[in-house]
Design an enzyme around this catalytic site. Structure first.
Site, short mmCIF file in Angstrom:
data_model
loop_
_atom_site.label_atom_id
_atom_site.label_comp_id
_atom_site.label_asym_id
_atom_site.label_seq_id
_atom_site.Cartn_x
_atom_site.Cartn_y
_atom_site.Cartn_z
N LYS A 61 0.82 -1.20 0.00
CA LYS A 61 0.00 0.00 0.00
C LYS A 61 0.86 1.26 0.00
O LYS A 61 0.58 2.23 -0.71
CB LYS A 61 -0.93 0.00 1.22
CG LYS A 61 -1.98 -1.11 1.20
CD LYS A 61 -2.79 -1.10 2.49
CE LYS A 61 -3.90 -2.14 2.45
NZ LYS A 61 -4.91 -1.84 1.40
N SER A 111 13.48 -11.88 20.35
CA SER A 111 12.91 -10.59 20.74
C SER A 111 11.43 -10.71 21.06
O SER A 111 10.91 -10.04 21.96
CB SER A 111 13.12 -9.57 19.61
OG SER A 111 14.49 -9.32 19.39
N LYS A 154 9.89 -9.71 24.65
CA LYS A 154 8.81 -8.73 24.77
C LYS A 154 7.61 -9.34 25.49
O LYS A 154 6.97 -8.69 26.33
CB LYS A 154 8.40 -8.24 23.38
CG LYS A 154 7.31 -7.15 23.37
CD LYS A 154 7.81 -5.88 24.03
CE LYS A 154 6.78 -4.77 23.97
NZ LYS A 154 6.65 -4.19 22.61
N LYS A 185 8.53 12.34 23.63
CA LYS A 185 8.93 11.62 24.84
C LYS A 185 9.91 12.46 25.64
O LYS A 185 10.54 13.38 25.10
CB LYS A 185 9.57 10.28 24.47
CG LYS A 185 8.61 9.25 23.91
CD LYS A 185 9.30 7.91 23.70
CE LYS A 185 8.33 6.84 23.22
NZ LYS A 185 8.98 5.52 23.06
N GLU A 234 2.78 -2.19 13.16
CA GLU A 234 3.09 -0.86 13.69
C GLU A 234 3.70 0.01 12.59
O GLU A 234 4.65 -0.39 11.92
CB GLU A 234 4.08 -0.95 14.86
CG GLU A 234 4.40 0.42 15.45
CD GLU A 234 5.46 0.38 16.53
OE1 GLU A 234 5.24 0.95 17.61
OE2 GLU A 234 6.54 -0.21 16.27
N ALA A 247 16.72 9.85 16.12
CA ALA A 247 16.33 8.58 16.75
C ALA A 247 17.38 7.50 16.51
O ALA A 247 17.69 6.70 17.41
CB ALA A 247 14.98 8.12 16.22
#
Length: 255
Positions: free
Chosen positions: A64, A93, A97, A156, A183, A195
């Site tokens: 998309k 991972s 998590k 943040k 996500e 970042a």
């Protein structure tokens, strides 16, 4: 030791305990090797299938995004999408998590509570483009927006800025349809540069940055935000503002 370090240590200890327990079962005098082997094969199949479904979810959403990108590049003189990257958590991972979030460690339970196993990062030129792309994707009838976290409007504490969406996409398999959460991280080039640098430094210093580096990063976050604001003011010299982007600029309405 800060909270993140304590959490990482606790997760590592819990993983080690689970491994030791499994090893004890395998070598115990009452262990049924065939039953244990069957159980391990079943867990392996479930985890492999889970990761496959999430990879398919990434492929669906990435298609998309690529369609939008190619449309702008072929038809218009400007594309709001600069870069696209994807990420699928490893099995290790995924388990880590799941341990951090607590709860049952079965595959269905992990899938129910861990929503960021699959991720796509979209890098844009301008802040308004971030909201513009998010709006275009959220209006597609087969994408359902589950959550929105706007770290651009409310960064943040460490200075991190980005727009996060959890979207759910249908994956059509041979015999059934899977609804897979993916996500989306949408950010500008300046946000992405900051970042990436912060992540590398945090990894090097195990999230315990020296005060001087912490101050440098704080200042860099302010500079990056100022750069985005300055570039946004020059945006109209490159392209007219899309109505959806204009509506989002002052106070974006969340999907």
């Amino acid at each position: 030791m800060d909270d993140d370090d304590s959490l990482a240590t606790d997760t590592s200890q819990r993983l080690s305990t689970l491994v030791r327990q499994r090893q004890q079962q395998l070598v115990g005098p009452d262990a049924d090797p065939e039953l244990l082997a069957a159980q391990m094969r079943q867990v392996h199949r479930e985890l492999t299938t889970l990761r496959m479904h999430y990879q398919f979810g990434i492929d669906e959403v990435q298609t998309k995004v690529n369609i939008l990108r190619q449309e702008f590049e072929l038809i218009h003189d400007y594309s709001p999408i600069e870069h696209v990257r994807t990420r699928l958590k490893s099995t290790e991972s995924m388990i880590a998590k799941a341990l951090r979030t607590g709860g049952e460690m079965s595959v269905p339970a992990i899938r129910e509570r861990v929503m960021d196993l699959a991720g796509i990062r979209i890098t844009c030129s301008f802040v308004s483009d971030v909201y513009w792309i998010a709006d275009m994707l959220s209006r597609q009838h087969d994408l359902e927006v589950l959550t929105v976290k706007d770290y651009i409007a409310a960064p943040k504490p460490n200075g991190y800025r980005s727009l996060h969406l959890i979207v759910q996409v249908p994956v059509y398999l041979s015999e059934h349809t899977e609804l897979v959460p993916v996500e989306l991280q949408l950010r500008t080039i300046a946000m992405d540069f900051w970042a990436s640098t912060e992540h590398k430094l945090s990894y090097k210093y195990e999230k315990n940055l020296p005060p001087q580096l912490r101050e440098e990063l704080d200042d860099a976050a302010r500079v990056a935000a100022d750069l985005d604001a300055r570039m946004e003011r020059m945006r109209d010299e490159i392209r007219p503002m899309h109505p959806a982007a204009r509506d989002e600029e002052q106070g974006p309405e969340r999907p």
